[in-house]
Design a protein around this motif. Structure first.
Motif, PDB file in Angstrom:
ATOM      1  N   PRO A  48       0.831  -1.214   0.000  1.00 37.80           N
ATOM      2  CA  PRO A  48       0.000   0.000   0.000  1.00 37.80           C
ATOM      3  C   PRO A  48       0.862   1.260   0.000  1.00 37.80           C
ATOM      4  N   LEU A  49       0.340   2.286  -0.632  1.00 37.16           N
ATOM      5  CA  LEU A  49       0.962   3.611  -0.610  1.00 37.16           C
ATOM      6  C   LEU A  49       0.277   4.457   0.458  1.00 37.16           C
ATOM      7  N   ASN A  50       0.980   5.469   0.931  1.00 37.35           N
ATOM      8  CA  ASN A  50       0.399   6.401   1.892  1.00 37.35           C
ATOM      9  C   ASN A  50      -0.335   7.502   1.138  1.00 37.35           C
ATOM     10  N   PRO A  51      -1.688   7.542   1.224  1.00 36.94           N
ATOM     11  CA  PRO A  51      -2.442   8.558   0.469  1.00 36.94           C
ATOM     12  C   PRO A  51      -2.123   9.983   0.910  1.00 36.94           C
ATOM     13  N   GLY A  52      -1.623  10.140   2.131  1.00 36.62           N
ATOM     14  CA  GLY A  52      -1.345  11.479   2.640  1.00 36.62           C
ATOM     15  C   GLY A  52       0.009  12.009   2.254  1.00 36.62           C
ATOM     16  N   ALA A  53       0.800  11.230   1.516  1.00 39.17           N
ATOM     17  CA  ALA A  53       2.127  11.701   1.117  1.00 39.17           C
ATOM     18  C   ALA A  53       2.007  12.927   0.221  1.00 39.17           C
ATOM     19  N   LEU A  54       2.920  13.876   0.404  1.00 36.32           N
ATOM     20  CA  LEU A  54       2.852  15.119  -0.375  1.00 36.32           C
ATOM     21  C   LEU A  54       3.130  14.879  -1.851  1.00 36.32           C
ATOM     22  N   ASN A  55       4.066  13.966  -2.139  1.00 37.38           N
ATOM     23  CA  ASN A  55       4.456  13.714  -3.528  1.00 37.38           C
ATOM     24  C   ASN A  55       4.210  12.245  -3.852  1.00 37.38           C
ATOM     25  N   PRO A  56       3.177  11.923  -4.635  1.00 35.42           N
ATOM     26  CA  PRO A  56       2.864  10.523  -4.939  1.00 35.42           C
ATOM     27  C   PRO A  56       4.023   9.782  -5.606  1.00 35.42           C
ATOM     28  N   SER A  57       4.743  10.457  -6.506  1.00 37.59           N
ATOM     29  CA  SER A  57       5.856   9.792  -7.202  1.00 37.59           C
ATOM     30  C   SER A  57       6.959   9.410  -6.223  1.00 37.59           C
ATOM     31  N   GLN A  58       7.282  10.315  -5.308  1.00 38.56           N
ATOM     32  CA  GLN A  58       8.291  10.006  -4.307  1.00 38.56           C
ATOM     33  C   GLN A  58       7.818   8.897  -3.374  1.00 38.56           C
ATOM     34  N   GLU A  59       6.523   8.849  -3.090  1.00 38.20           N
ATOM     35  CA  GLU A  59       5.984   7.787  -2.245  1.00 38.20           C
ATOM     36  C   GLU A  59       6.108   6.437  -2.940  1.00 38.20           C
ATOM     37  N   ILE A  60       5.847   6.395  -4.231  1.00 39.05           N
ATOM     38  CA  ILE A  60       6.005   5.153  -4.995  1.00 39.05           C
ATOM     39  C   ILE A  60       7.459   4.691  -4.951  1.00 39.05           C
ATOM     40  N   GLU A  61       8.377   5.616  -5.169  1.00 44.76           N
ATOM     41  CA  GLU A  61       9.798   5.278  -5.144  1.00 44.76           C
ATOM     42  C   GLU A  61      10.214   4.771  -3.762  1.00 44.76           C
ATOM     43  N   ARG A  62       9.684   5.402  -2.711  1.00 48.92           N
ATOM     44  CA  ARG A  62      10.023   4.960  -1.351  1.00 48.92           C
ATOM     45  C   ARG A  62       9.581   3.532  -1.109  1.00 48.92           C
ATOM     46  N   VAL A  63       8.331   3.204  -1.487  1.00 46.00           N
ATOM     47  CA  VAL A  63       7.810   1.854  -1.271  1.00 46.00           C
ATOM     48  C   VAL A  63       8.594   0.833  -2.083  1.00 46.00           C
ATOM     49  N   LEU A  64       8.961   1.203  -3.307  1.00 43.54           N
ATOM     50  CA  LEU A  64       9.740   0.287  -4.156  1.00 43.54           C
ATOM     51  C   LEU A  64      11.093  -0.026  -3.523  1.00 43.54           C
ATOM     52  N   LYS A  65      11.752   1.014  -3.008  1.00 42.29           N
ATOM     53  CA  LYS A  65      13.084   0.822  -2.428  1.00 42.29           C
ATOM     54  C   LYS A  65      13.019   0.050  -1.117  1.00 42.29           C
ATOM     55  N   GLU A  66      12.088   0.448  -0.230  1.00 41.91           N
ATOM     56  CA  GLU A  66      12.034  -0.170   1.084  1.00 41.91           C
ATOM     57  C   GLU A  66      11.684  -1.647   1.004  1.00 41.91           C
ATOM     58  N   ASN A  67      10.943  -2.041   0.004  1.00 38.65           N
ATOM     59  CA  ASN A  67      10.542  -3.444  -0.136  1.00 38.65           C
ATOM     60  C   ASN A  67      11.356  -4.184  -1.187  1.00 38.65           C
ATOM     61  N   GLU A  68      12.466  -3.552  -1.620  1.00 39.45           N
ATOM     62  CA  GLU A  68      13.404  -4.155  -2.564  1.00 39.45           C
ATOM     63  C   GLU A  68      12.736  -4.614  -3.853  1.00 39.45           C
ATOM     64  N   LEU A  69      11.680  -3.890  -4.223  1.00 37.09           N
ATOM     65  CA  LEU A  69      11.073  -4.133  -5.531  1.00 37.09           C
ATOM     66  C   LEU A  69      11.886  -3.469  -6.626  1.00 37.09           C
ATOM     67  N   LEU A  70      12.692  -2.507  -6.256  1.00 36.94           N
ATOM     68  CA  LEU A  70      13.525  -1.784  -7.206  1.00 36.94           C
ATOM     69  C   LEU A  70      14.860  -1.495  -6.535  1.00 36.94           C
ATOM     70  N   ILE A  71      15.952  -1.779  -7.253  1.00 42.79           N
ATOM     71  CA  ILE A  71      17.297  -1.563  -6.725  1.00 42.79           C
ATOM     72  C   ILE A  71      17.904  -0.373  -7.435  1.00 42.79           C
ATOM     73  N   THR A  72      18.203   0.655  -6.668  1.00 45.39           N
ATOM     74  CA  THR A  72      18.849   1.834  -7.241  1.00 45.39           C
ATOM     75  C   THR A  72      20.338   1.880  -6.917  1.00 45.39           C
ATOM     76  N   GLU A  73      20.748   1.161  -5.865  1.00 47.05           N
ATOM     77  CA  GLU A  73      22.160   1.032  -5.518  1.00 47.05           C
ATOM     78  C   GLU A  73      22.415  -0.430  -5.173  1.00 47.05           C
ATOM     79  N   TRP A  74      23.377  -1.040  -5.909  1.00 42.96           N
ATOM     80  CA  TRP A  74      23.575  -2.495  -5.798  1.00 42.96           C
ATOM     81  C   TRP A  74      25.013  -2.763  -5.424  1.00 42.96           C
ATOM     82  N   ALA A  75      25.200  -3.523  -4.393  1.00 41.13           N
ATOM     83  CA  ALA A  75      26.560  -3.861  -3.970  1.00 41.13           C
ATOM     84  C   ALA A  75      27.127  -4.971  -4.850  1.00 41.13           C
ATOM     85  N   PRO A  76      28.425  -4.949  -5.141  1.00 39.72           N
ATOM     86  CA  PRO A  76      29.033  -5.988  -5.990  1.00 39.72           C
ATOM     87  C   PRO A  76      28.839  -7.394  -5.448  1.00 39.72           C
TER      88      PRO A  76
END
Length: 941
Positions: free
Chosen positions: A691-719
């Motif tokens: 779920p996303l937080n409906p009260g977040a100020l920026n929906p796009s940033q909220e999507i990115e946060r959920v993706l990163k925190e749940n490892e659905l998307l990797i933006t920094e990857w260790a070797p």
């Protein structure tokens, strides 16, 4: 808190209780009293004064008349000019009974105190003349005794002096010309002490046309008579005149009436005395005396009034400021058992209506109200605006007779009655029904807003006054505020703005909006509006593209990360049928007619199933307000300025509510994934949902946060994580290096591999790992078994192209060691080749093993150019199995250019009993239509 109901303390008059009162009984008729034909309450002096509250204005008048008749001063001419229904005639009746001496002053309640104040011990009996402008006719003589009287002055003379008096003006009466001031002065002197009461004089004078003589004289002769009479009265110290004139041009009637009023006001104004009209506080007592016999329990009365006053003080923020004053308790006492707010609304608002007489109109309406409440057993502590029994036909008719046409549907639908909306709300919600919160609120609003007009700058009743008209001690004010909010959402004729509420005969814009909402369809109107709002709220951010309600064929199949927003009819639900994952699976599986290759580049955003209906309703509301505002601008909808502003404000509110609703609805991120282990089959596609937080100020940033925190998307990857993937899926068996580009591309294709933001993330990881010997070596290619551009554990530039190899660290170390040894040998006496160069170390080529997880990995074997496979299908599930076969196998070949695919189907069927002719004929015909190359039945062995 237990307060005695008003019905246990205040007892109405019998005619009010029984409902036998007549409208005419509320109208004081001076002529009927003078003729002796009025009802007892007006005809009998004692009874009249018992039911009469002597107001301040009346006391001043009686004082002046008493002094005048006693020869102790007083005003000779008094003009009663008040609003329609302001008590003029009632005041004249009081003077009539006081002056004619048919009852002793001591028998008239309130009169002895007036005589004492005036210093009069004995009031002389006076002659009284009554001239009624409505009863008199300018062109019809009346018979007085043996005389035929034509004019006002003739009638005046006869009433004061009989035949002798009439003889003094007989010639003037016959000719229709006014007698002189001297004649009138002599008449008054002979008949003094005397009182002249002239009622509705304008109604008489306006009947004369200028330049035209009637039996009663002419327009000018009557004005001359008034002037002469007022002058004559000044010379007779014991004669007094009281005349009533309308207060406004509206009450004067026609243009002749307005002109007559102006002229008469001029003549009376030269000698008139001021008269104070009935005040609202005094009206309390007037109405109470007429409608109620007694107020029994004084202590209970004070207890009720004190409870209300204390309750108002305790809730000062929710009530009008005057309720905080100590004198409001006195107002409650004076008005009891009727709440002061009821009087304020009737005297301040309803008295502005045409034909609503201030005192008589209030009496008539309240008599019906009290009769109905008594009959229904009403147990309220006070009769309040919220108690108004609009459901009663008599009360309703009495109220709306003063209002413009069109109020019937307003009352029936929005205010009160069995089929009204407030009753329906109360029946559904017991918290409102327990105190009739909705009905009491609508009754109070009706009483306070019905007399208003559409051109008023400020319309309606303030919220504080609505509360004042409904709430009782011990009740929750918040409950009534909740009821008002609910009513505002449901009623069609209720308007509200700036904390004020009012009813109007025109349906409010909400009703127009509700009707327009039905025009809009989901696919044609609602979904495009939602799409536009969602598109506007999202920024690309980490995504290479955002595709809102996009068909599978229009979602690119490339290396960029893409967010796919599913339409509202493909909503997500944690339980029950999940339309979102079904629609997402279709897009994930194929791009139009072609199978999708880069499945790991798609993330899905879905609506919450439980919120979709509310979202669609809000969109329809916004579209309806949008169409209303558009029609107003294009002059297609005729609304007043307030409604136009209200429509614009409602459109803004609907837009803001829709923005919030879109966020509350589009709250589910869906990510496809598969579980796989080397050597074992992959699982079915699974859907992770967050779920996303409906009260977040920026929906796009909220999507990115959920993706990163749940490892659905990797933006920094260790070797080290890259190495783990390489060991599991790429460095297997004899394979010791793999194309870096191939690893990146496979991560974009297969759902069991990590989902990286982009190739830059992958390249950064490769660059970080290349600096250490713990992870892998790199090379820019391989030539004849030798690594080209080899680097291991050194900082180096990384070029992500198809030649870049990631080498297993042991193999890289061996090659580095061999390379070092070769270098040392070259520097020493190392044998050389025939060309004189040192031979670099050689890495044996190794065949690439086949493993299901990473098909098509780097291989040095000759390419395989043909494929053959066979399978037996279950005849009962053949249709489904063949569809799966085409999707999972055949499409892998047909999707690639230059691949020729041939599919042959072999069918064998046998039975011990033999096939009958019908089966053989049907099968042969169908096989012919389907173009089988061969289709034969045989006897078999």
């Amino acid at each position: 808190m237990s307060l005695k109901p008003w019905r246990e303390i205040a007892v109405p008059h019998e005619d009010v209780l029984k409902g036998t009162f007549q409208q005419a009984e509320f109208a004081a008729d001076l002529s009927r009293v003078h003729d002796g034909t009025a009802t007892a309450e007006y005809q009998d002096p004692s009874l009249f004064f018992q039911r009469t509250f002597i107001t301040e204005g009346m006391r001043l008048l009686l004082d002046s008349v008493v002094k005048r008749l006693s020869g102790k001063g007083g005003d000779p001419v008094i003009q009663l000019q008040t609003a329609f229904g302001g008590g003029k005639t009632h005041t004249m009746l009081a003077i009539y009974h006081l002056a004619n001496g048919k009852a002793l002053p001591s028998d008239l309640p309130g009169v002895p105190a007036i005589l004492d104040a005036a210093g009069v011990t004995e009031l002389p009996r006076a002659r009284v003349a009554v001239l009624d402008g409505i009863k008199s006719s300018p062109n019809q003589p009346v018979t007085r005794g043996k005389q035929s009287v034509r004019t006002l002055w003739g009638d005046l003379a006869w009433q004061l002096g009989g035949d002798e008096g009439y003889s003094m003006v007989a010639d003037a009466d016959a000719s229709g010309t006014s007698p002189g001031k001297t004649v009138l002065q002599e008449l008054l002197s002979r008949c003094a002490p005397c009182v002249i009461l002239i009622d509705e004089l304008v109604a008489y004078v306006r009947q004369f046309e200028e330049g035209k003589a009637l039996t009663g004289g002419t327009y000018d002769s009557n004005l001359t008579f008034v002037q002469a009479l007022t002058e004559a009265l000044k010379a007779v110290p014991t004669a007094v005149l009281l005349a009533s004139l309308p207060e406004s041009d509206r009450e004067a009637g026609s243009q002749r009436g307005i002109k007559a009023l102006a002229s008469l006001s001029h003549y009376f104004g030269r000698v008139q005395a001021l008269w104070k009209p009935v005040g609202t506080e005094e009206a309390f007592e007037i109405v109470r005396r007429r409608l109620f016999t007694t107020i029994g329990d004084k202590l209970a009365t004070e207890s009720v009034c004190r409870a209300f006053a204390d309750f108002y003080v305790a809730n000062k923020d929710d009530l009008p400021h005057e309720t905080q004053e100590s004198r409001y308790f006195d107002r409650l006492l004076h008005a009891y058992p009727i709440h002061p707010e009821m009087f304020d609304r009737l005297y301040d608002d309803w008295s502005t209506l045409d034909n609503f007489q201030r005192t008589r109109g209030v009496l008539k309406l309240m008599a019906k109200v009290i009769h109905r409440l008594w009959k229904d057993g009403n147990n309220d502590p006070l009769i309040m605006p919220g108690s108004l029994p609009i459901y009663d036909a008599d009360t309703r008719n009495e109220a709306i007779q003063y209002l413009p046409q069109g109020w019937d549907p307003v009352l029936e639908r929005d205010v009160d009655g069995e089929r009204s909306e407030p009753v329906e709300i109360e029946n559904r919600e017991s918290k409102f029904g327990s105190v009739q919160a909705c009905r009491r609120a609508t009754r109070a609003i009706f009483l306070g807003s019905a007399p208003s007009t559409s051109n008023q700058l400020v319309r309606g009743l303030e919220l504080e006054r609505v509360v004042l008209g409904v709430v009782q001690p011990g009740q929750q004010i918040g409950l009534y505020k909740d009821a008002l909010r609910r009513l505002g959402d449901r009623l069609h004729y209720l308007n509200s703005a700036n904390n004020r509420f009012w009813f109007d005969t025109r349906p409010n814009l909400r009703r127009e909006m509700e009707e327009r909402k039905r025009r809009f369809q989901d696919k044609e109107d609602v979904f495009p509006a939602v799409r536009e709002r969602v598109q506007r709220s999202l920024a690309t951010g980490v995504f290479g593209g955002i595709h809102v309600f996009t068909a599978s064929g229009d979602v690119p199949d490339d290396w960029q990360l893409r967010l796919v927003v599913l339409p509202p009819d493909a909503a997500f639900s944690r339980s029950g049928q999940n339309l979102a994952t079904e629609r997402a699976k279709e897009i994930l599986k194929a791009r139009g007619e072609q199978p999708r290759q880069k499945q790991n580049r798609l993330i899905f955003l879905a609506a919450d199933y439980d919120n979709v209906s509310r979202l669609k309703d809000q969109v329809r509301s916004m579209l309806a307000w949008q169409s209303i505002v558009s029609d107003i601008r294009e002059m297609k909808l005729n609304l007043d300025q307030f409604q136009a502003k209200q429509a614009s404000k409602s459109l803004e509110d609907a837009g803001e509510a829709l923005r919030r609703m879109v966020r509350e609805t589009y709250k589910w991120l869906l990510a496809p994934m598969q579980e796989a282990r080397p050597g074992k089959a992959m699982s079915e596609v699974q859907w992770e949902h967050f779920p996303l937080n409906p009260g977040a100020l920026n929906p796009s940033q909220e999507i990115e946060r959920v993706l990163k925190e749940n490892e659905l998307l990797i933006t920094e990857w260790a070797p080290i994580h890259l190495v783990g993937v390489l060991k599991t899926w790429f460095w297997k068996d004899e394979i010791r290096e793999v194309s870096a580009v191939d690893v990146w591309q496979k991560s974009c294709q297969y759902l069991y591999l990590p989902r990286l933001r982009d190739d830059v993330t992958f390249q950064t990881t490769v660059g970080a790992g290349a600096d250490s010997r713990d992870f892998f070596g790199i090379a820019q290619g391989k030539d004849e078994g030798r690594y080209v551009g080899f680097s291991f554990g050194k900082k180096t530039s990384i070029f992500m192209d198809s030649s870049l190899l990631l080498i297993e660290p042991v193999t890289a170390a061996m090659f580095a060691e061999a390379q070092r040894a070769a270098e040392e040998a070259r520097k020493g006496a190392t044998p050389t080749t025939g060309t004189g160069t040192t031979t670099p170390p050689r890495v044996e080529d190794s065949a690439k093993p086949t493993y299901p997880a990473v098909p098509g990995a780097t291989s040095q074997q000759p390419p395989k150019r043909q494929f053959y496979g066979s399978i037996e299908l279950d005849p009962f599930q053949a249709k489904k199995q063949f569809a799966d076969l085409v999707d999972e196998v055949v499409l892998q070949f047909t999707a690639r250019p230059g691949v020729k695919v041939k599919i042959a189907i072999e069918i064998q069927a046998e039975t011990e009993t033999g096939f009958d002719d019908n089966v053989q004929r049907a099968v042969k015909e169908n096989c012919k239509v389907l173009k089988f190359r061969s289709a034969e039945f045989e006897q078999g062995e």
